[in-house]
Design an enzyme around this catalytic site. Sequence first.
Site, PDB file in Angstrom:
ATOM      1  N   HIS A  52      10.903   6.846   1.448  1.00  0.00           N
ATOM      2  CA  HIS A  52      10.754   6.782   3.212  1.00  0.00           C
ATOM      3  C   HIS A  52      12.143   7.278   3.621  1.00  0.00           C
ATOM      4  O   HIS A  52      12.092   8.152   4.698  1.00  0.00           O
ATOM      5  CB  HIS A  52      10.429   5.527   3.725  1.00  0.00           C
ATOM      6  N   LYS A  76      -4.845  -5.892   7.977  1.00  0.00           N
ATOM      7  CA  LYS A  76      -3.850  -5.417   6.633  1.00  0.00           C
ATOM      8  C   LYS A  76      -3.332  -6.588   6.173  1.00  0.00           C
ATOM      9  O   LYS A  76      -2.679  -7.247   7.054  1.00  0.00           O
ATOM     10  CB  LYS A  76      -3.179  -4.328   6.822  1.00  0.00           C
ATOM     11  N   ARG A  90       3.341  13.253  -1.279  1.00  0.00           N
ATOM     12  CA  ARG A  90       3.683  13.128  -2.437  1.00  0.00           C
ATOM     13  C   ARG A  90       2.886  13.692  -3.491  1.00  0.00           C
ATOM     14  O   ARG A  90       3.238  14.272  -4.535  1.00  0.00           O
ATOM     15  CB  ARG A  90       3.594  11.456  -3.177  1.00  0.00           C
ATOM     16  N   SER A 137       5.215   1.941  -1.914  1.00  0.00           N
ATOM     17  CA  SER A 137       5.668   0.565  -1.674  1.00  0.00           C
ATOM     18  C   SER A 137       5.051  -0.325  -2.328  1.00  0.00           C
ATOM     19  O   SER A 137       5.191  -1.231  -2.740  1.00  0.00           O
ATOM     20  CB  SER A 137       5.336   0.333  -0.206  1.00  0.00           C
TER      21      SER A 137
HETATM   22  P1  ADP Z   1       1.159   4.044   5.379  1.00  0.00           P
HETATM   23  O1  ADP Z   1       0.613   2.789   4.810  1.00  0.00           O
HETATM   24  O2  ADP Z   1       0.908   4.436   6.839  1.00  0.00           O
HETATM   25  O3  ADP Z   1       0.946   5.184   4.218  1.00  0.00           O
HETATM   26  P2  ADP Z   1       3.693   3.905   4.069  1.00  0.00           P
HETATM   27  O4  ADP Z   1       4.842   3.050   4.456  1.00  0.00           O
HETATM   28  O5  ADP Z   1       3.147   3.624   2.679  1.00  0.00           O
HETATM   29  O6  ADP Z   1       2.607   3.555   5.030  1.00  0.00           O
HETATM   30  O7  ADP Z   1       4.274   5.474   4.046  1.00  0.00           O
HETATM   31  C1  ADP Z   1       4.532   5.908   5.313  1.00  0.00           C
HETATM   32  C2  ADP Z   1       4.770   7.670   4.944  1.00  0.00           C
HETATM   33  O8  ADP Z   1       5.820   7.484   4.005  1.00  0.00           O
HETATM   34  C3  ADP Z   1       3.467   8.254   4.525  1.00  0.00           C
HETATM   35  O9  ADP Z   1       3.549   9.587   5.106  1.00  0.00           O
HETATM   36  C4  ADP Z   1       3.872   8.370   3.024  1.00  0.00           C
HETATM   37  O10 ADP Z   1       3.247   9.453   2.353  1.00  0.00           O
HETATM   38  C5  ADP Z   1       5.158   8.655   3.018  1.00  0.00           C
HETATM   39  N1  ADP Z   1       5.849   8.276   1.872  1.00  0.00           N
HETATM   40  C6  ADP Z   1       5.553   6.938   1.126  1.00  0.00           C
HETATM   41  N2  ADP Z   1       6.467   7.019  -0.101  1.00  0.00           N
HETATM   42  C7  ADP Z   1       6.918   8.229  -0.257  1.00  0.00           C
HETATM   43  C8  ADP Z   1       7.731   8.637  -1.072  1.00  0.00           C
HETATM   44  N3  ADP Z   1       8.216   8.113  -2.334  1.00  0.00           N
HETATM   45  N4  ADP Z   1       8.517   9.989  -0.890  1.00  0.00           N
HETATM   46  C9  ADP Z   1       8.013  10.715   0.263  1.00  0.00           C
HETATM   47  N5  ADP Z   1       7.182  10.172   1.287  1.00  0.00           N
HETATM   48  C10 ADP Z   1       6.718   8.924   1.051  1.00  0.00           C
END
Ligand code: ADP
Length: 161
Positions: A27, A51, A100, A137
Site C-alpha cells: 500500500h 465486513k 497485483r 493484508s
Molecule cells: P480492499 O479491501 O478495498 O481491496 P485493501 O486494503 O486490501 O483494500 O487494498 C487497497 C488497494 O491496495 C487495492 O487497490 C489493492 O489492490 C492495493 N494493494 C493491496 N496490496 C498491494 C500490494 N502488495 N501491492 C500493490 N497494491 C496493493
Amino acid sequence: MSTAQGASTDRRIAVFPGSFDPITVGHVSIVMRSLPLFDRVVVAMGENTTKRYMFPLEQRLEWLRKTFSNNPKVETLSYQGLTADLCAELGAQYIVRGLRNSTDHGNERSIALMNHALRGVETIFLPALPEHAHISSTIVRELMANKADVSAFVPAAVRVP
Ligand code: ADP
C-alpha cells in the site's frame, strides 16, 4: 474532513481507498508512487459495516496517520458509504488502485467503470512492484495470527516492538 480545499477544481486530488487491515508496504508503495501525479492523495479507509476486520478502526487509522505523518501531500481519513460519493465530497477527480495480478484486474475493472458511471471519477491503476506482488493484508493477518515475523511486509508504524 475538509471540503473547502477539496472543492477547488484546479488541484489534482486522488483518493486511495482500502481496508488497510493492516496497511502493508505494498500500500505504501502505491501511495508514494502516486504522489508525483497529484497535488494531494487522500488515503481513505472504508468502513464497511458488513465486513469483519482483525484490527479496530482507530488502530488501523492510527497506523495510516503515523505512516504518512511526514508527508504533507498525504491525508488520511475513514469513511462510510460509496467511494464515488467520497470523491465528490472531496472534489477528487481520481481514484488510485494497485494491481497485483489478473484477479485484481478483473475485480477492479468493474468497480472502476461503476465509479466512472456514478460520478465521472477516473481510476488510475498502478502495477504492484514485483517485490510486493505477493503481499496482501489477508496474508499478513494470517502471519500475525500465527506470531510470524511480518516486519518485511508492513511499515514501521505497524511493527510490534
Ligand atoms: P480492499 O479491501 O478495498 O481491496 P485493501 O486494503 O486490501 O483494500 O487494498 C487497497 C488497494 O491496495 C487495492 O487497490 C489493492 O489492490 C492495493 N494493494 C493491496 N496490496 C498491494 C500490494 N502488495 N501491492 C500493490 N497494491 C496493493
